[in-house]
Design a protein around this motif. Structure first.
Motif, PDB file in Angstrom:
ATOM      1  N   ALA A   1       0.848  -1.194   0.041  1.00 33.40           N
ATOM      2  CA  ALA A   1      -0.004  -0.067   0.060  1.00 33.40           C
ATOM      3  C   ALA A   1       0.929   1.304   0.080  1.00 33.40           C
ATOM      4  O   ALA A   1       0.346   2.313  -0.434  1.00 33.40           O
ATOM      5  CB  ALA A   1      -0.825   0.054   1.084  1.00 33.40           C
ATOM      6  N   ASP A   2       2.157   1.175   0.434  1.00 36.11           N
ATOM      7  CA  ASP A   2       3.042   2.379   0.401  1.00 36.11           C
ATOM      8  C   ASP A   2       3.616   2.467  -0.732  1.00 36.11           C
ATOM      9  O   ASP A   2       4.423   3.418  -0.979  1.00 36.11           O
ATOM     10  CB  ASP A   2       4.103   1.940   1.539  1.00 36.11           C
TER      11      ASP A   2
ATOM     12  N   GLU B   1      -4.701 -12.050   2.682  1.00 34.48           N
ATOM     13  CA  GLU B   1      -5.023 -10.866   3.485  1.00 34.48           C
ATOM     14  C   GLU B   1      -5.751  -9.983   2.956  1.00 34.48           C
ATOM     15  O   GLU B   1      -7.061  -9.663   3.527  1.00 34.48           O
ATOM     16  CB  GLU B   1      -3.757 -10.108   3.852  1.00 34.48           C
ATOM     17  N   TRP B   2      -5.835  -9.562   1.580  1.00 32.20           N
ATOM     18  CA  TRP B   2      -6.558  -8.483   0.891  1.00 32.20           C
ATOM     19  C   TRP B   2      -8.026  -9.494   0.870  1.00 32.20           C
ATOM     20  O   TRP B   2      -9.188  -8.501   1.102  1.00 32.20           O
ATOM     21  CB  TRP B   2      -6.279  -8.104  -0.079  1.00 32.20           C
TER      22      TRP B   2
ATOM     23  N   GLU C   1     -10.253  -7.316   3.279  1.00 32.25           N
ATOM     24  CA  GLU C   1     -10.809  -6.098   2.705  1.00 32.25           C
ATOM     25  C   GLU C   1     -11.825  -6.394   1.664  1.00 32.25           C
ATOM     26  O   GLU C   1     -12.871  -5.669   1.485  1.00 32.25           O
ATOM     27  CB  GLU C   1      -9.552  -5.212   2.193  1.00 32.25           C
TER      28      GLU C   1
ATOM     29  N   ASP D   1      -7.153   1.373 -10.933  1.00 30.28           N
ATOM     30  CA  ASP D   1      -6.529   1.615  -9.421  1.00 30.28           C
ATOM     31  C   ASP D   1      -5.940   0.262  -9.034  1.00 30.28           C
ATOM     32  O   ASP D   1      -6.352  -0.648  -9.485  1.00 30.28           O
ATOM     33  CB  ASP D   1      -7.412   1.911  -8.395  1.00 30.28           C
ATOM     34  N   PHE D   2      -4.883   0.449  -8.207  1.00 30.77           N
ATOM     35  CA  PHE D   2      -4.422  -0.922  -7.440  1.00 30.77           C
ATOM     36  C   PHE D   2      -3.934  -0.587  -6.214  1.00 30.77           C
ATOM     37  O   PHE D   2      -3.642   0.606  -5.856  1.00 30.77           O
ATOM     38  CB  PHE D   2      -3.387  -1.588  -8.627  1.00 30.77           C
ATOM     39  N   ILE D   3      -3.362  -1.491  -5.369  1.00 33.44           N
ATOM     40  CA  ILE D   3      -2.848  -1.227  -4.131  1.00 33.44           C
ATOM     41  C   ILE D   3      -1.350  -0.622  -4.425  1.00 33.44           C
ATOM     42  O   ILE D   3      -0.649  -1.118  -5.148  1.00 33.44           O
ATOM     43  CB  ILE D   3      -2.694  -2.631  -3.421  1.00 33.44           C
ATOM     44  N   GLY D   4      -1.152   0.539  -3.830  1.00 36.61           N
ATOM     45  CA  GLY D   4      -0.295   1.357  -3.658  1.00 36.61           C
ATOM     46  C   GLY D   4      -0.194   2.298  -4.805  1.00 36.61           C
ATOM     47  O   GLY D   4       0.703   3.289  -4.753  1.00 36.61           O
ATOM     48  N   LYS D   5      -1.138   2.694  -5.578  1.00 37.27           N
ATOM     49  CA  LYS D   5      -1.219   3.589  -6.289  1.00 37.27           C
ATOM     50  C   LYS D   5      -1.190   4.935  -5.882  1.00 37.27           C
ATOM     51  O   LYS D   5      -0.517   6.021  -6.425  1.00 37.27           O
ATOM     52  CB  LYS D   5      -2.586   3.383  -7.442  1.00 37.27           C
ATOM     53  N   ARG D   6      -2.200   5.088  -5.032  1.00 36.24           N
ATOM     54  CA  ARG D   6      -2.175   6.427  -4.260  1.00 36.24           C
ATOM     55  C   ARG D   6      -0.977   6.707  -3.636  1.00 36.24           C
ATOM     56  O   ARG D   6      -0.597   8.115  -3.807  1.00 36.24           O
ATOM     57  CB  ARG D   6      -3.134   6.279  -3.158  1.00 36.24           C
ATOM     58  N   SER D   7      -0.099   5.936  -3.189  1.00 41.95           N
ATOM     59  CA  SER D   7       1.304   6.340  -2.587  1.00 41.95           C
ATOM     60  C   SER D   7       2.253   6.747  -3.671  1.00 41.95           C
ATOM     61  O   SER D   7       2.968   7.725  -3.560  1.00 41.95           O
ATOM     62  CB  SER D   7       1.736   5.087  -1.884  1.00 41.95           C
TER      63      SER D   7
ATOM     64  N   SER E   1       1.811   9.041  -5.774  1.00 41.09           N
ATOM     65  CA  SER E   1       1.784  10.653  -5.903  1.00 41.09           C
ATOM     66  C   SER E   1       1.984  11.211  -4.529  1.00 41.09           C
ATOM     67  O   SER E   1       1.942  12.345  -4.597  1.00 41.09           O
ATOM     68  CB  SER E   1       0.465  10.971  -6.486  1.00 41.09           C
ATOM     69  N   ARG E   2       2.436  10.358  -3.618  1.00 42.91           N
ATOM     70  CA  ARG E   2       2.943  11.143  -2.462  1.00 42.91           C
ATOM     71  C   ARG E   2       4.218  12.022  -2.609  1.00 42.91           C
ATOM     72  O   ARG E   2       4.858  11.422  -3.292  1.00 42.91           O
ATOM     73  CB  ARG E   2       3.077  10.089  -1.320  1.00 42.91           C
ATOM     74  N   PRO E   3       4.289  12.970  -1.630  1.00 44.83           N
ATOM     75  CA  PRO E   3       5.111  14.026  -2.132  1.00 44.83           C
ATOM     76  C   PRO E   3       6.517  13.047  -2.019  1.00 44.83           C
ATOM     77  O   PRO E   3       7.397  13.497  -2.716  1.00 44.83           O
ATOM     78  CB  PRO E   3       5.365  15.307  -1.158  1.00 44.83           C
TER      79      PRO E   3
END
Lengths: 89, 968
Positions: free
Chosen positions: B670-671, B706-707, B711, B852-858, B860-862
């Motif tokens: 996720a990171d 786990e997922w 989830e 989307d996929f696990i980790g995608k949001r991360s 774009s983290r700064p």
């Protein structure tokens, strides 16, 4: 060596399990709606109480099922998890 | 045996003791013969001889003698010289004498043998209702009651026979000597099939949820143990209820020259006399702070010894006791303390001074000659196990000891002297009650029996502990001969030095002075140190100072016991592929990948790894080569929602992958950090076969589960590990099409019919069903042939035969690493380390922009879009023969080498390349993708190696070799 109660297999030694950290940290419904700080909270920030803690375990060397328990982190006393209260989150 | 060889052995008519006078055992200590009796310990046999002195002390070289009769012994430590492996630092007080035993006494330090310990060590895992630790009166009582109620009971005791301190005294139970009561109880317990009595066993640790470790010694007491018998067993015990009847240890007294040989614990004197029929001295002064040592005095007098004085710190000891000893021929000096001892080596006399109400010395003094000084500073309940299990202790001023705080913390029941109950009737009553309660709580409703009549036991009255007997001439901070910890040669002066540096906590003082860090872990010295510290700090009681932390093991234990049988070949399970024997026969050198044994390279003749790998690489690039790839993890992912699921797991899309096709996939946490990678095939609309890295298979399955479970329980998907169901070979090189064509005659292997990243099911020559895919981890034309596991050997055989005329070359993991690195293909876990994203690897092409996929949001983290992130690059040393060590740092060429030198990145993979005819490397370096062509430095052995930053793809960047020679 804790004695962990798997809801499906019963009381087993801790060595059969893997620890899964804090329970009920839900994967956000749409991560892309979250700002960086909120997403960072989800990724990295967990509670660390001295006392009652809802946490997850998985019976890796047994039925491979995930479950939650409540453990007192000071005494290691463990009891079954109460049902999740999604609406309160 | 003549009395001259055992001058201190008491006549059987005076004391029978628990020894067998008909069996003589011969041993040697420090080269001298020691003849004892069956039932002796090494210490009691030495004392029977008149040998009280042992090796001098560790730091100061002062003469020392046997102090105790139990596991608190600080002085009489020996190294065993016979047996499988010379074992260091064993208390002579705990070693059972056996024929032929050879030992040397140690000055506090043993030596490690160079010999391999060939003795056997075993483990047992058991469940029980009730564990009782300690087989003194309280422990026996608890075991009897719990067992009578029907509970399964394990009774653990350190010694060879049950009884504990009952064996040291002369009490009667129910009108008979206590030994008869013990004997009846031992028989009853032995006859009960639900009861297991572990003698010669030490409960080392008491952990959460009533889990105990017990070390059982099985053969050390035997002169000739059966060869098949393990020396020790480690019992892992899970109990419903635990009863601790661990007893108490007597503590010495801190006064000047309290370390002289002949100073002995009063309880030890009594134990040697009553249990072993040994009188350690014929003239004995008794120095006490409580009633218990009066029993020692009376027993000494009864055995014919002279007792010139009983020195009691208390102004008014029990009048009844004083009268008893007066009648037996001794007199009591009250409000007094021993302030000095005299003697060359062994004690020859003591000086006694009066004590006032504050504990200061008064005017008068007196001297007594003696060859033994029996001291009693009071008793320490053995709370170690209780405290380990989470229980707290409190200072009890009435019994002058730390006792268990019974509410909360530990679930154990503590009975007898372990909780400060020192009268026999009280111990029995508590034992019976605790046994009944433990049985009842385990489901066996039981009532405690009535307590039998007890005689010959002396009720205790209130003690007057004295932590620090003042010196006659020196102030306390200069008391350099008042020993607190004999084993560490640590004194009152040392403790003052600790507090003068500002230390107040007992934990700090312990570590500064090393008090309580010896073999006995403070069983003898710990509470005295607390008491002295309380005096130094003017605390109101030792309770204000508190104790140090009690940690397992309770008694020292050989590491070999923890290893048990898991050593050598049995250290870890070994996984081999079905073709393992063929690799062995081909002369492969193996490496461990997780638990797998994988062929690393196949040397021919005198080849080293370097030469073999160059040859294997050349074969794969110019001819044909074959590798066993059975170890790759394989997971079948089945269910109507499998496409959706894989789309969420992988960074790239799998839902639209056509049946019959395969795709390389990468997964992230996720990171956003790379977790694993591999090729997945779509076997049917609702069925995929995922491959993982060899080492990552179990982790990836856990990750998927786990997922799915926590989830996305709404997804209808099942995951099954099928790694062990398949054997596979990779056939690689321009000639691989020919070889696979011969292997699979029914299959059209031409480039047109069998495209890259496709797979087909077919039957090989010899009728072997197979699934063949065109995947490549080398950039060459390559096929992966999968067959059911049991055809593995046949597959290898058939492949090698089919390629024989093309000189097909088996290759190992080292060649595989070089081939993939030449193409810039990463290995997760080698070129990544949990801080690397797919973008850092330049693999944006594998990162979907649509879904989307696990980790995608991360991603774009700064922090993950920082421009100075480390990125994967190729590295070419300017000198084409220099091989960069993996892990080397990369630094700017022109910066100062004065640390700290800014580190730009590091080398992750580094090899010799046959195709490039030079060395090359992959690495992660800050802003790498913008720095192609720059030269940086690797500081190596004091010089700088210049390295050019390049693209990570060194070989065939256009990818023309993937489909092989134009004509297939």
């Amino acid at each position: 060596m804790l004695l962990v109660r798997c809801p499906w297999c019963g009381d087993r030694d801790e060595a059969e399990f893997r620890y899964g950290g804090q329970a009920d940290v839900d994967y956000p419904a749409d991560p892309h709606q979250l700002d960086d700080a909120t997403w960072g909270e989800y990724l990295f920030v967990r509670a660390n109480p001295a006392g009652s803690f809802d946490e997850r375990w998985v019976h890796t060397a047994g039925c491979r099922r995930w479950f939650s328990v409540v453990r007192d982190t000071a005494t290691n006393e463990m009891r079954p998890d109460i049902p999740r209260r999604r609406e309160s989150r | 045996m003549t009395s001259s060889s055992n001058p201190n052995r008491v006549n059987a008519s005076v004391r029978a003791g628990r020894i067998d006078r008909t069996r003589t055992l011969n041993a040697t200590v420090d080269g001298r013969e020691v003849r004892g009796r069956a039932g002796d310990t090494l210490a009691s046999a030495m004392l029977a001889h008149g040998d009280i002195e042992v090796a001098p002390s560790i730091q100061l070289g002062r003469p020392r003698g046997v102090l105790s009769a139990d596991c608190t012994e600080p002085n009489a430590l020996v190294q065993l010289l016979d047996g499988d492996c010379p074992e260091p630092m064993l208390p002579a007080t705990e070693i059972e004498l056996r024929e032929g035993l050879r030992a040397e006494t140690l000055s506090g330090v043993g030596w490690l043998s160079q010999q391999r310990d060939t003795a056997g060590y075993d483990k047992k895992f058991v469940h029980t209702d009730v564990v009782v630790v300690g087989a003194g009166p309280a422990g026996i009582a608890a075991s009897l009651t719990a067992a009578r109620g029907g509970a399964r009971v394990i009774l653990v005791d350190q010694h060879r026979e049950l009884g504990g301190m009952l064996l040291d005294g002369q009490a009667d139970i129910a009108g008979h000597p206590a030994t008869e009561w013990i004997g009846r109880a031992a028989r009853e317990l032995a006859e009960n099939e639900q009861v297991r009595v572990l003698t010669r066993s030490s409960a080392l640790g008491y952990y959460d949820h009533n889990y105990l470790l017990v070390a059982e010694s099985r053969t050390d007491h035997m002169a000739a143990p059966p060869p098949s018998m393990s020396r020790q067993r480690l019992w892992h015990v899970r109990a419903k209820q635990v009863v601790l009847a661990t007893g108490a240890h007597e503590r010495p007294v801190v006064f000047a020259d309290n370390d002289r040989p002949g100073v002995m614990l009063a309880s030890a004197v009594r134990s040697y006399l009553n249990r072993y029929a040994v009188l350690p001295g014929r003239e004995a002064v008794v120095f006490t702070t409580s009633d218990s040592a009066y029993s020692t005095a009376l027993d000494l007098l009864g055995a014919g010894a002279r007792v010139p004085a009983i020195v009691d710190t208390r102004p008014e000891p029990s009048a009844r006791l004083v009268e008893q000893v007066r009648a037996a021929g001794a007199h009591v000096v009250t409000s007094a303390a021993v302030v000095a001892t005299t003697g060359q080596h062994r004690i020859s006399g003591v000086r006694v001074r009066g004590l006032d109400a504050d504990g200061s010395l008064t005017g008068w003094s007196s001297e007594f000659s003696c060859e033994l000084l029996a001291v009693s500073g009071g008793w320490n309940p053995a709370v170690q196990l209780f405290a380990q299990s989470g229980g707290a202790v409190r200072w009890d001023p009435v019994v002058a000891g730390f006792v268990p705080r019974l509410a909360g913390g530990s679930s154990a029941k503590v009975v007898g002297s372990a909780r400060g109950t020192y009268d026999l009737a009280g111990c029995l009553a508590q034992g019976f009650a605790a046994g009944a309660e433990a049985a009842t709580l385990s489901g066996f409703r039981t009532a405690p029996p009535p307590v039998p009549q007890v005689d010959g036991d002396r009720q205790g009255s209130r003690p007057r502990p004295i932590w620090l007997v003042p010196d006659e001439s020196r102030p306390p901070e200069r008391c350099t001969e008042h020993f607190v910890d004999l084993q560490r040669d640590a004194t009152v002066a040392d403790m003052y030095r600790a507090t003068e540096t500002g230390m107040r906590s007992v934990q700090h003082v312990k570590r500064y002075t090393t008090i309580s860090t010896g073999l006995d872990q403070g069983k003898g010295s710990g509470v005295n140190a607390v008491g002295v510290l309380a005096e130094i700090l003017s605390a109101n009681s030792p309770g204000e100072v508190g104790t140090t932390t009690f940690r397992p093991p309770y008694t020292p234990v050989p590491l070999a016991l923890f290893a048990g049988r898991t050593r050598g070949e049995l250290y870890d399970p070994v996984r081999t592929t079905p073709m393992h024997r063929q690799h062995v026969e081909a002369g492969a050198v193996f490496e461990d990948v997780g638990q797998w044994k994988r062929a690393r390279y196949y040397p021919r003749g005198d080849e080293d790894m370097h030469a073999a790998v160059l040859r294997e690489c050349a074969a794969a690039r110019t001819g044909v080569a074959v590798q066993d790839v059975s170890t790759l993890g394989r997971i079948e992912i089945v269910g109507p929602d499998a496409p959706v699921f894989l789309d969420r797991i992988y960074t790239n899309g799998f839902a639209k992958l056509a049946v019959g096709k395969a795709r390389y996939g990468m997964m992230c946490g996720a990171d956003g950090m790379v977790l694993d990678d591999g090729v997945s095939m779509r076997l049917a609309e609702d069925r995929y076969l995922m491959s993982t890295t060899t080492g990552g298979a179990a982790k990836v399955l856990d990750w998927l589960e786990e997922w799915l479970q926590t989830e996305w329980p709404e997804l209808d998907v099942y995951c099954t590990s099928v790694t062990e169901q398949w054997a596979a070979v990779a056939v690689v090189g321009p000639d691989s099409r020919t070889v696979v064509g011969r292997l699979a005659p029914d299959l059209d292997v031409s480039a047109d019919s069998f495209g890259f990243m496709r797979f087909h099911e077919t039957v090989l020559t010899g009728g072997i069903p197979a699934r063949i895919s065109r995947v490549s981890f080398s950039g060459e034309l390559a096929f992966e042939v999968n067959v059911p596991r049991w055809y593995g050997q046949a597959l290898w055989e058939a492949t090698v035969t089919a390629g024989a005329d093309l000189s097909i070359t088996p290759y190992g993991t080292e060649t595989m690493h070089v081939l993939r690195a030449e193409k810039g293909f990463v290995i997760v876990g080698q070129d990544t380390d949990g801080t690397v994203t797919p973008v850092d690897l330049g693999m944006d092409w594998a990162v979907s922009k649509q879904k989307d996929f696990i980790g995608k949001r991360s991603l774009s983290r700064p922090d993950l879009v920082r421009e100075d992130r480390k990125q994967l690059v190729g590295l070419l040393p300017t000198d084409t023969t220099t091989l960069l060590p993996e892990g080397s740092h990369l630094v700017e060429p022109d910066v100062s080498r004065q640390p700290p030198v800014p580190m730009l990145g590091h080398v992750t993979s580094s090899y010799h390349s046959a195709a490039l005819e030079r060395t090359f490397a992959l690495g992660l370096i800050s802003r790498g993708q913008q720095r192609l062509g720059d030269v940086v430095c690797v500081p190596l052995d004091g010089r700088d190696v210049e390295v050019e930053i390049t693209s990570p793809v060194f070989y065939d960047p256009e990818g023309v070799r993937r489909d092989g020679p134009a004509k297939g």
